[in-house]
Write an enzyme that holds these catalytic residues in place. Structure first.
Site, PDB file in Angstrom:
ATOM      1  N   PRO A  58       0.826  -1.224   0.000  1.00 47.52           N
ATOM      2  CA  PRO A  58       0.000   0.000   0.000  1.00 47.52           C
ATOM      3  C   PRO A  58       0.858   1.271   0.000  1.00 47.52           C
ATOM      4  O   PRO A  58       0.348   2.347  -0.292  1.00 47.52           O
ATOM      5  CB  PRO A  58      -0.807  -0.101   1.300  1.00 47.52           C
ATOM      6  N   GLU A  94       3.041  -8.033   8.640  1.00 48.61           N
ATOM      7  CA  GLU A  94       3.129  -6.569   8.599  1.00 48.61           C
ATOM      8  C   GLU A  94       3.949  -6.088   7.405  1.00 48.61           C
ATOM      9  O   GLU A  94       4.009  -4.893   7.137  1.00 48.61           O
ATOM     10  CB  GLU A  94       3.753  -6.029   9.895  1.00 48.61           C
ATOM     11  N   ARG A 134      -2.827  -9.580 -20.408  1.00 48.03           N
ATOM     12  CA  ARG A 134      -3.826  -9.358 -21.458  1.00 48.03           C
ATOM     13  C   ARG A 134      -3.351  -8.368 -22.516  1.00 48.03           C
ATOM     14  O   ARG A 134      -3.959  -8.263 -23.583  1.00 48.03           O
ATOM     15  CB  ARG A 134      -5.180  -8.956 -20.869  1.00 48.03           C
ATOM     16  N   ASP A 153     -10.973  -0.747 -24.429  1.00 47.56           N
ATOM     17  CA  ASP A 153     -11.194  -0.851 -22.993  1.00 47.56           C
ATOM     18  C   ASP A 153     -11.265   0.501 -22.310  1.00 47.56           C
ATOM     19  O   ASP A 153     -10.776   1.489 -22.835  1.00 47.56           O
ATOM     20  CB  ASP A 153     -10.037  -1.615 -22.336  1.00 47.56           C
TER      21      ASP A 153
HETATM   22  N1  4HQ Z   1      -0.703  -5.494   1.032  1.00 49.71           N
HETATM   23  N2  4HQ Z   1      -1.486  -3.025  -2.908  1.00 49.71           N
HETATM   24  C1  4HQ Z   1       0.253  -5.751   3.272  1.00 49.71           C
HETATM   25  C2  4HQ Z   1      -1.571  -4.639   0.343  1.00 49.71           C
HETATM   26  C3  4HQ Z   1      -1.304  -4.178  -1.030  1.00 49.71           C
HETATM   27  C4  4HQ Z   1      -2.034  -3.176  -1.709  1.00 49.71           C
HETATM   28  C5  4HQ Z   1       0.445  -6.163   0.465  1.00 49.71           C
HETATM   29  C6  4HQ Z   1      -0.993  -5.808   2.425  1.00 49.71           C
HETATM   30  C7  4HQ Z   1       1.664  -6.123   1.364  1.00 49.71           C
HETATM   31  C8  4HQ Z   1       2.494  -6.567   3.565  1.00 49.71           C
HETATM   32  N3  4HQ Z   1      -0.353  -4.568  -1.864  1.00 49.71           N
HETATM   33  N4  4HQ Z   1       1.326  -6.562   2.704  1.00 49.71           N
HETATM   34  N5  4HQ Z   1      -3.067  -2.478  -1.266  1.00 49.71           N
HETATM   35  O1  4HQ Z   1      -2.569  -4.238   0.908  1.00 49.71           O
HETATM   36  O2  4HQ Z   1      -0.453  -3.876  -2.995  1.00 49.71           O
END
Ligand code: 4HQ
Length: 245
Positions: free
Chosen positions: A89, A116, A154, A169
């Site tokens: 994230p 985490e 794709r 698209d």
């Molecule tokens: N995570 N976009 C936490 C995500 C995520 C997202 C992946 C959760 C990494 C450690 N990854 N882990 N949003 O929420 O890519």
């Protein structure tokens, strides 16, 4: 395109890609997916891949070495240079324009975290780019990696049939897609817009463009720079607003 995925659940991504367009791309040799499990590169009887965070707090953090060894094995499996992407994230939000760029790479290495996340020193040393698939929290990077695999696959030459063309698209031109209709023409839920039955391709194209502009301005104004629109597009958007009432 070759994609190596470093994950505690490598089968998960393979399964995500086993159906439909991506499954066919694998069969056609357009996508070569390989999973690498950091647990296979962990030391000791317990094959530990995580530990408690320094500074305290809940959850666990993935250890540097199992991930680093798995990454190294993945990179060594093919001499082509690879971009290493960590799904998190904290990354830059994924867009269709970034998908288009990544689809042109010969190979990608995707790093998936659980718990985490992973030790920041590994991110600093081994990751070229951090990508987020959206502002919400998943329980691991695997679903995010599967999203990226799908979106780039794709776009590989020959992955889509004519009927699945990527040309029209959403986001092809930075706008949302227009609405679609199929048979029957008349239904309890309503009729198909007349213009689509007219056979007039210029009218149909203009109507679709108008719908795309209108829906984008209504639902995703952040995607639309009205000042930058052509005169023709501004007229279509004006017409859409009038028709909406
Ligand atoms: N995570 N976009 C936490 C995500 C995520 C997202 C992946 C959760 C990494 C450690 N990854 N882990 N949003 O929420 O890519």
């Amino acid at each position: 395109m070759r994609i190596d995925v470093v994950s505690l659940f490598p089968d998960f991504i393979a399964q995500c890609a086993a159906f439909g367009v991506t499954g066919r791309a694998v069969e056609r040799g357009l996508l070569w997916l390989h999973g690498w499990n950091p647990r296979d590169y962990a030391e000791g009887n317990y094959r530990k891949v995580d530990d408690r965070p320094f500074g305290g707090g809940p959850g666990m953090v993935m250890l540097i070495d199992p991930l680093r060894n798995a990454l190294q094995a993945a990179r060594q499996a093919d001499p082509a240079p690879s971009r290493t992407i960590y799904l998190s994230p904290q990354g830059r939000p994924l867009t269709q324009s970034r998908v288009r760029e990544l689809a042109g790479e010969q190979r990608l290495v995707l790093l998936c975290g659980r718990y985490e996340g992973i030790d920041e020193r590994l991110v600093a040393a081994e990751v070229d780019e951090e990508i987020s698939i959206g502002d919400y929290v998943l329980s691991g990077g695997e679903l995010a990696a599967a999203v990226l695999v799908d979106a780039v696959t794709r776009l590989q030459e020959g992955a889509l049939n004519d009927a699945e063309s990527a040309q029209q698209d959403s986001f092809g031109d930075g706008l949302l897609d227009c609405p679609h209709y199929t048979r029957p023409v008349e239904h309890e839920l309503g009729a198909v817009p007349e213009v689509l039955l007219s056979g007039n391709h210029a009218h149909i194209a203009a109507w679709r463009r108008m719908q795309s502009l209108g829906r984008t301005s209504q639902r995703r104004p952040d995607l639309l720079d009205e000042q930058a629109l052509s005169k023709a597009d501004r007229k279509l958007l004006e017409q859409w607003r009038v028709e909406q009432g």
